[in-house]
Design a protein around this motif. Structure first.
Motif, PDB file in Angstrom:
ATOM      1  N   THR A 239       0.816  -1.134   0.056  1.00  0.00           N
ATOM      2  CA  THR A 239      -0.079  -0.162   0.088  1.00  0.00           C
ATOM      3  C   THR A 239       0.997   1.176   0.048  1.00  0.00           C
TER       4      THR A 239
ATOM      5  N   MET B 218      -9.567   6.962   2.438  1.00  0.00           N
ATOM      6  CA  MET B 218      -9.349   5.629   2.094  1.00  0.00           C
ATOM      7  C   MET B 218      -8.376   5.576   1.017  1.00  0.00           C
ATOM      8  N   LYS B 219      -7.451   4.298   0.924  1.00  0.00           N
ATOM      9  CA  LYS B 219      -6.533   4.168  -0.018  1.00  0.00           C
ATOM     10  C   LYS B 219      -6.405   2.695  -0.317  1.00  0.00           C
ATOM     11  N   PRO B 220      -6.344   2.197  -1.726  1.00  0.00           N
ATOM     12  CA  PRO B 220      -6.043   0.824  -2.073  1.00  0.00           C
ATOM     13  C   PRO B 220      -4.923   0.075  -1.224  1.00  0.00           C
TER      14      PRO B 220
ATOM     15  N   GLN C 281      -9.981  -1.335   0.207  1.00  0.00           N
ATOM     16  CA  GLN C 281      -9.676   0.191   0.572  1.00  0.00           C
ATOM     17  C   GLN C 281      -9.637  -0.278   2.326  1.00  0.00           C
TER      18      GLN C 281
ATOM     19  N   GLU D 214     -14.782  -5.576   3.300  1.00  0.00           N
ATOM     20  CA  GLU D 214     -14.337  -4.350   4.094  1.00  0.00           C
ATOM     21  C   GLU D 214     -13.367  -4.352   5.310  1.00  0.00           C
TER      22      GLU D 214
END
Length: 187
Positions: free
Chosen positions: A135, A148-150, A160, A179
């Motif tokens: 990440t 949020m980020k992948p 996410q 999630e």
């Protein structure tokens, strides 16, 4: 089985396929005969369907069983599971496992649903602990949890995660919603 025995969770046969009864409504109109409105889900395809059945109509119950299994490994033929009581191994095709492969870890206990001796689906635990293999780096001081980020997990799946989660962290993931639930703090 008679329509009066219908209830949520019963497995029945319609059109030569197993269906799970999700909701049952008994309707008694002012005029005419009583009937049942049921909402069902096809256990092979996942499609849902609403059906109306006359009161007293006969229904065939599906011979569907749930078996406690342990995931061992995957190979070109599919995913290999072991029955936890008989220790028999069963290879399940990729299409049966489907998207759940993203959260399938070696030695994980699952519940496998079988119909006529064939696996038609697996049910994972509600949450699993996974490692983040990649990440973007966290920015110092950025602790806002709504951004949020992948993140790429050890199985190759991407979900996410909050911006403060870093590569190498262990996180809990909800397998139904895909999630982020929280970070796992090792002590």
């Amino acid at each position: 089985m008679d329509t009066s025995e219908l209830k949520n969770g019963v497995k029945v046969i319609f059109d030569n396929a197993p269906w799970l009864v999700l909701h049952v409504d008994f309707v008694k109109p002012g005029k005419g005969a009583a009937f049942y409105k049921i909402r069902t889900q096809n256990m092979l395809t996942g499609n849902t369907l609403e059906k109306t059945l006359r009161s007293g109509e006969k229904i065939i119950t599906a011979d569907v069983t749930d078996v406690d299994m342990q995931y061992l490994y995957n190979d070109p033929n599919g995913y290999v599971f072991m029955d936890k009581t008989t220790y028999d191994q069963l290879t399940v095709p990729v299409k049966v496992v489907g998207e759940q492969k993203d959260f399938l870890l070696e030695n994980m206990d699952v519940v496998m649903t079988t119909w006529n001796g064939e696996a038609i689906g697996i049910r994972l635990p509600n949450s699993v602990i996974m490692d983040i293999v990649y990440t973007e780096p966290a920015v110092k001081g950025d602790t806002q949890s709504r951004v949020m980020k992948p993140a790429k997990l050890q199985t190759g799946a991407e979900i996410q995660v909050p911006i403060f989660v870093a590569q190498g962290d262990r996180i809990t993931v909800n397998t139904q919603t895909r999630e982020y639930v929280g970070r796992v703090i090792n002590k």
